[in-house]
Design a protein around this motif. Structure first.
Motif, PDB file in Angstrom:
ATOM      1  N   LEU A   2     -11.032  35.992   4.570  1.00  0.00           N
ATOM      2  CA  LEU A   2     -11.630  37.307   4.756  1.00  0.00           C
ATOM      3  C   LEU A   2     -12.699  37.530   3.702  1.00  0.00           C
ATOM      4  CD1 LEU A   2      -8.413  39.485   5.214  1.00  0.00           C
ATOM      5  CD2 LEU A   2      -9.762  38.365   6.969  1.00  0.00           C
TER       6      LEU A   2
ATOM      7  N   THR B 171     -14.979  40.564   2.072  1.00  0.00           N
ATOM      8  CA  THR B 171     -15.070  42.022   2.036  1.00  0.00           C
ATOM      9  C   THR B 171     -16.326  42.433   1.285  1.00  0.00           C
ATOM     10  OG1 THR B 171     -13.828  42.300  -0.022  1.00  0.00           O
ATOM     11  CG2 THR B 171     -12.553  42.232   2.024  1.00  0.00           C
ATOM     12  N   GLU B 172     -16.876  43.522   1.699  1.00  0.00           N
ATOM     13  CA  GLU B 172     -18.080  44.068   1.086  1.00  0.00           C
ATOM     14  C   GLU B 172     -17.745  45.414   0.443  1.00  0.00           C
ATOM     15  OE1 GLU B 172     -21.363  43.631  -0.390  1.00  0.00           O
ATOM     16  OE2 GLU B 172     -21.268  42.234   1.269  1.00  0.00           O
ATOM     17  N   ARG B 173     -16.511  45.544   0.000  1.00  0.00           N
ATOM     18  CA  ARG B 173     -16.087  46.805  -0.616  1.00  0.00           C
ATOM     19  C   ARG B 173     -16.831  47.082  -1.905  1.00  0.00           C
ATOM     20  NH1 ARG B 173      -9.835  45.948   0.306  1.00  0.00           N
ATOM     21  NH2 ARG B 173      -9.758  46.678   2.440  1.00  0.00           N
TER      22      ARG B 173
ATOM     23  N   LYS C  69     -19.620  41.121  -2.786  1.00  0.00           N
ATOM     24  CA  LYS C  69     -18.783  40.463  -1.782  1.00  0.00           C
ATOM     25  C   LYS C  69     -17.671  39.687  -2.464  1.00  0.00           C
ATOM     26  CE  LYS C  69     -20.372  39.242   2.183  1.00  0.00           C
ATOM     27  NZ  LYS C  69     -21.086  38.630   3.281  1.00  0.00           N
TER      28      LYS C  69
ATOM     29  N   TYR D 253     -13.858  37.365  -1.606  1.00  0.00           N
ATOM     30  CA  TYR D 253     -13.175  36.606  -0.567  1.00  0.00           C
ATOM     31  C   TYR D 253     -11.687  36.512  -0.861  1.00  0.00           C
ATOM     32  CZ  TYR D 253     -17.801  35.337   0.971  1.00  0.00           C
ATOM     33  OH  TYR D 253     -19.083  35.396   1.429  1.00  0.00           O
TER      34      TYR D 253
ATOM     35  N   ASN E 288      -5.471  49.950  -0.865  1.00  0.00           N
ATOM     36  CA  ASN E 288      -5.678  49.019   0.245  1.00  0.00           C
ATOM     37  C   ASN E 288      -4.398  48.855   1.067  1.00  0.00           C
ATOM     38  OD1 ASN E 288      -8.275  48.662  -0.658  1.00  0.00           O
ATOM     39  ND2 ASN E 288      -7.886  46.683  -1.592  1.00  0.00           N
TER      40      ASN E 288
END
Length: 164
Positions: free
Chosen positions: A44, A46-48, A64, A66, A141
């Motif tokens: 995955l 993520t761009e959180r 980003k 991972y 999360n």
């Protein structure tokens, strides 16, 4: 060499078919099959983004990150274990998460989720502060993940009842 191909149109929505496809093996049509465990591996991205405090402490502008996910479903035991491990910034931050779903011991109509996250920050100043911040983030999360599960269960219950 022989190659076999085929196509078939199902009269059900993709969401229903893809959900059932994972569960199709132990059924009366495949009586020769005595057991199935399901393993999946996912990556995955993520761009959180990271909080600005964390970016400055670890010296990065990257947003980003991972995560590697490994899932094991054992239908005969009615268990599903999900493990995830961060693979970004591992020289500074390590997050290993484990979720275990199994039937509730007192009420088989309910499911017990046990979750554990191990967070280690190393090689940076204020590591204890960063570990606490990461615990807060993983808690948020996890709450979001539980809400997503409830939404999916509700959505699948609606689509399942419309099929019957």
């Amino acid at each position: 060499m022989k190659i076999r191909t085929s196509e078939r149109i199902s009269n059900h929505p993709w969401e229903t078919v893809s959900t059932v496809a994972v569960q199709k093996y132990l059924n009366p049509m495949t009586s020769s099959l005595v057991g199935v465990d399901f393993h999946s591996q996912r990556l995955l991205g993520t761009e959180r983004g990271l909080p600005s405090t964390v970016k400055s402490l670890i010296g990065t502008a990257r947003t980003k990150t991972y995560v590697q996910k490994h899932s094991v479903v054992v239908p005969v035991d009615k268990t599903m274990e999900l493990r995830s491990a961060s693979i970004s910034f591992t020289n500074m931050v390590s997050v290993d998460d484990r979720l275990l779903y199994k039937p509730h011991s007192q009420d088989p109509e309910k499911t017990l989720l046990t979750q554990e996250a191990i967070i280690i920050v190393k090689g940076v100043c204020l590591s204890s502060y960063l570990e606490g911040l990461t615990v807060s983030t993983t808690s948020a999360n996890a709450k979001s993940g539980r809400e997503a599960m409830e939404w999916l269960i509700h959505t699948l219950n609606i689509s399942e009842s419309s099929i019957v």
